[in-house]
Motif scaffolding. Structure first.
Motif, PDB file in Angstrom:
ATOM      1  N   LEU A  45      -4.639 -13.796   1.502  1.00 36.78           N
ATOM      2  CA  LEU A  45      -5.387 -14.256   2.673  1.00 36.78           C
ATOM      3  C   LEU A  45      -4.479 -15.010   3.637  1.00 36.78           C
ATOM      4  O   LEU A  45      -4.507 -14.764   4.834  1.00 36.78           O
ATOM      5  CB  LEU A  45      -6.566 -15.120   2.260  1.00 36.78           C
ATOM      6  CG  LEU A  45      -7.689 -14.406   1.506  1.00 36.78           C
ATOM      7  CD1 LEU A  45      -8.860 -15.354   1.258  1.00 36.78           C
ATOM      8  CD2 LEU A  45      -8.166 -13.177   2.276  1.00 36.78           C
ATOM      9  N   TRP A  58      -4.138 -11.804   5.451  1.00 33.06           N
ATOM     10  CA  TRP A  58      -5.388 -11.217   5.949  1.00 33.06           C
ATOM     11  C   TRP A  58      -6.030 -12.103   7.009  1.00 33.06           C
ATOM     12  O   TRP A  58      -6.430 -11.624   8.075  1.00 33.06           O
ATOM     13  CB  TRP A  58      -6.337 -11.024   4.782  1.00 33.06           C
ATOM     14  CG  TRP A  58      -7.552 -10.178   5.027  1.00 33.06           C
ATOM     15  CD1 TRP A  58      -7.746  -8.885   4.635  1.00 33.06           C
ATOM     16  CD2 TRP A  58      -8.768 -10.563   5.700  1.00 33.06           C
ATOM     17  NE1 TRP A  58      -8.993  -8.439   5.015  1.00 33.06           N
ATOM     18  CE2 TRP A  58      -9.639  -9.452   5.673  1.00 33.06           C
ATOM     19  CE3 TRP A  58      -9.200 -11.736   6.309  1.00 33.06           C
ATOM     20  CZ2 TRP A  58     -10.910  -9.469   6.233  1.00 33.06           C
ATOM     21  CZ3 TRP A  58     -10.466 -11.761   6.886  1.00 33.06           C
ATOM     22  CH2 TRP A  58     -11.307 -10.648   6.847  1.00 33.06           C
ATOM     23  N   THR A 198      -8.641 -11.716  -5.507  1.00 35.92           N
ATOM     24  CA  THR A 198      -7.679 -11.542  -4.420  1.00 35.92           C
ATOM     25  C   THR A 198      -6.368 -12.226  -4.745  1.00 35.92           C
ATOM     26  O   THR A 198      -5.306 -11.602  -4.786  1.00 35.92           O
ATOM     27  CB  THR A 198      -8.229 -12.121  -3.109  1.00 35.92           C
ATOM     28  OG1 THR A 198      -9.449 -11.479  -2.799  1.00 35.92           O
ATOM     29  CG2 THR A 198      -7.238 -11.936  -1.986  1.00 35.92           C
ATOM     30  N   LEU A 253      -7.974  -4.085   7.565  1.00 34.25           N
ATOM     31  CA  LEU A 253      -7.293  -5.260   7.020  1.00 34.25           C
ATOM     32  C   LEU A 253      -7.347  -5.262   5.496  1.00 34.25           C
ATOM     33  O   LEU A 253      -6.378  -5.640   4.830  1.00 34.25           O
ATOM     34  CB  LEU A 253      -7.926  -6.535   7.568  1.00 34.25           C
ATOM     35  CG  LEU A 253      -7.694  -6.838   9.047  1.00 34.25           C
ATOM     36  CD1 LEU A 253      -8.398  -8.131   9.439  1.00 34.25           C
ATOM     37  CD2 LEU A 253      -6.203  -6.929   9.358  1.00 34.25           C
ATOM     38  N   ASN A 254      -8.475  -4.849   4.946  1.00 31.03           N
ATOM     39  CA  ASN A 254      -8.586  -4.789   3.491  1.00 31.03           C
ATOM     40  C   ASN A 254      -7.582  -3.802   2.905  1.00 31.03           C
ATOM     41  O   ASN A 254      -6.926  -4.082   1.894  1.00 31.03           O
ATOM     42  CB  ASN A 254     -10.002  -4.381   3.094  1.00 31.03           C
ATOM     43  CG  ASN A 254     -11.032  -5.404   3.515  1.00 31.03           C
ATOM     44  OD1 ASN A 254     -10.717  -6.566   3.698  1.00 31.03           O
ATOM     45  ND2 ASN A 254     -12.262  -4.970   3.689  1.00 31.03           N
ATOM     46  N   TRP A 257      -3.936  -5.387   3.215  1.00 33.49           N
ATOM     47  CA  TRP A 257      -3.568  -6.547   2.410  1.00 33.49           C
ATOM     48  C   TRP A 257      -3.934  -6.430   0.929  1.00 33.49           C
ATOM     49  O   TRP A 257      -3.276  -7.045   0.089  1.00 33.49           O
ATOM     50  CB  TRP A 257      -4.178  -7.815   3.004  1.00 33.49           C
ATOM     51  CG  TRP A 257      -3.522  -8.177   4.292  1.00 33.49           C
ATOM     52  CD1 TRP A 257      -4.026  -8.034   5.548  1.00 33.49           C
ATOM     53  CD2 TRP A 257      -2.205  -8.710   4.459  1.00 33.49           C
ATOM     54  NE1 TRP A 257      -3.114  -8.444   6.485  1.00 33.49           N
ATOM     55  CE2 TRP A 257      -1.980  -8.868   5.835  1.00 33.49           C
ATOM     56  CE3 TRP A 257      -1.188  -9.060   3.572  1.00 33.49           C
ATOM     57  CZ2 TRP A 257      -0.787  -9.367   6.339  1.00 33.49           C
ATOM     58  CZ3 TRP A 257      -0.006  -9.558   4.068  1.00 33.49           C
ATOM     59  CH2 TRP A 257       0.190  -9.695   5.438  1.00 33.49           C
TER      60      TRP A 257
END
Length: 265
Positions: A45, A58, A198, A253-254, A257
């Motif tokens: 993130l 992210w 994550t 973005l997912n 990253w």
């Protein structure tokens, strides 16, 4: 349960929570300067790239995209997790980001954006760990130590979902940063770190085979950006989140990253 932040498991599909704001007619903030505070300790993130030394992730990409859509300029500041929510509440910063779980208790101090991500909590252990395989067997493993930051989701999940509900349980070793707890895990000072998938996935990929995630997810929460109470930035940011969801930006973005980016490579 008081929460901080948690996301998906190593093999789970990312779930983006629904947002309510309209994706149309985005407001124009006229180049307004917005000061955003973060921790830079929560890959992918937001974190410091070990190769370049730059702060990336992210959330940085998401905020940059929102800044372009809303015509605002962003200045970043860095602070510890312990200080962040109160500092935003006090108006020291316009906005905060670090995978912050939306809770009613925190909502008494700060305003949240609509959720931009949903998270789940997992158990991070050394790759050769075979003394326990889930929360129940770790609880029964009386010599097992868990590392956590006080006041975070991992701390409260360790206390109430894994151990006996005693916040002073000596099996919990406290650390100032999440990264320090992971380092303690790697060298054997603790046996378990609770993390959202994550961050856990990022650390597993960067560990060279030294770490792994085990067990089923222990719960789910929603992430949001935070603002001082009554901030007029909440509505524009919500509109930008909705627009990014609608046009596929969040999905992109997912992919970047959580699938394509390899920490440490």
């Amino acid at each position: 349960m008081i929460s901080r932040r948690f996301v998906l498991g190593a093999c789970a599909a990312l779930v983006i929570a629904p947002v309510a704001a309209s994706a149309q007619d985005l407001p124009d903030l006229g180049g307004r300067s917005v000061v955003v505070v973060t921790e830079n300790a929560y890959p992918p993130l937001q974190f410091v790239d070990p190769k370049s030394g730059d702060a990336i992730g992210w959330e940085y990409d998401a905020v940059a995209d929102m800044a372009e859509r809303l015509n605002m300029t962003v200045e970043y500041r860095n602070t510890s997790w312990d200080a962040m929510i109160q500092a935003v509440s006090d108006g020291q910063y316009d906005m905060g980001m670090t995978g912050i779980t939306i809770t009613e208790e925190r909502g008494e101090k700060v305003d949240f954006s609509d959720p931009y991500m949903r998270s789940e909590m997992y158990m991070l252990v050394r790759a050769d760990e075979d003394r326990f395989t889930d929360a129940g067997s770790f609880s029964a493993f009386e010599d097992g130590l868990v590392g956590a930051q006080a006041g975070t989701t991992p701390f409260y999940v360790a206390v109430y979902d894994v151990l006996d509900g005693d916040e002073a349980n000596p099996r919990i070793k406290l650390f100032e940063t999440f990264g320090a707890s992971v380092q303690a895990l790697r060298i054997g000072d603790v046996d378990l770190v609770l993390t959202d998938g994550t961050a856990g996935k990022g650390y597993v990929e960067a560990s060279g085979g030294a770490l792994k995630l085990i067990g089923d997810p222990l719960g789910s929460e929603d992430f949001g950006f935070i603002f001082p109470k009554g901030s007029d930035l909440v509505a524009p940011v919500n509109a930008a989140i909705a627009a990014m969801k609608a046009d596929g930006t969040l999905d992109a973005l997912n992919t970047k990253w959580f699938l394509d980016y390899k920490l440490g490579q």
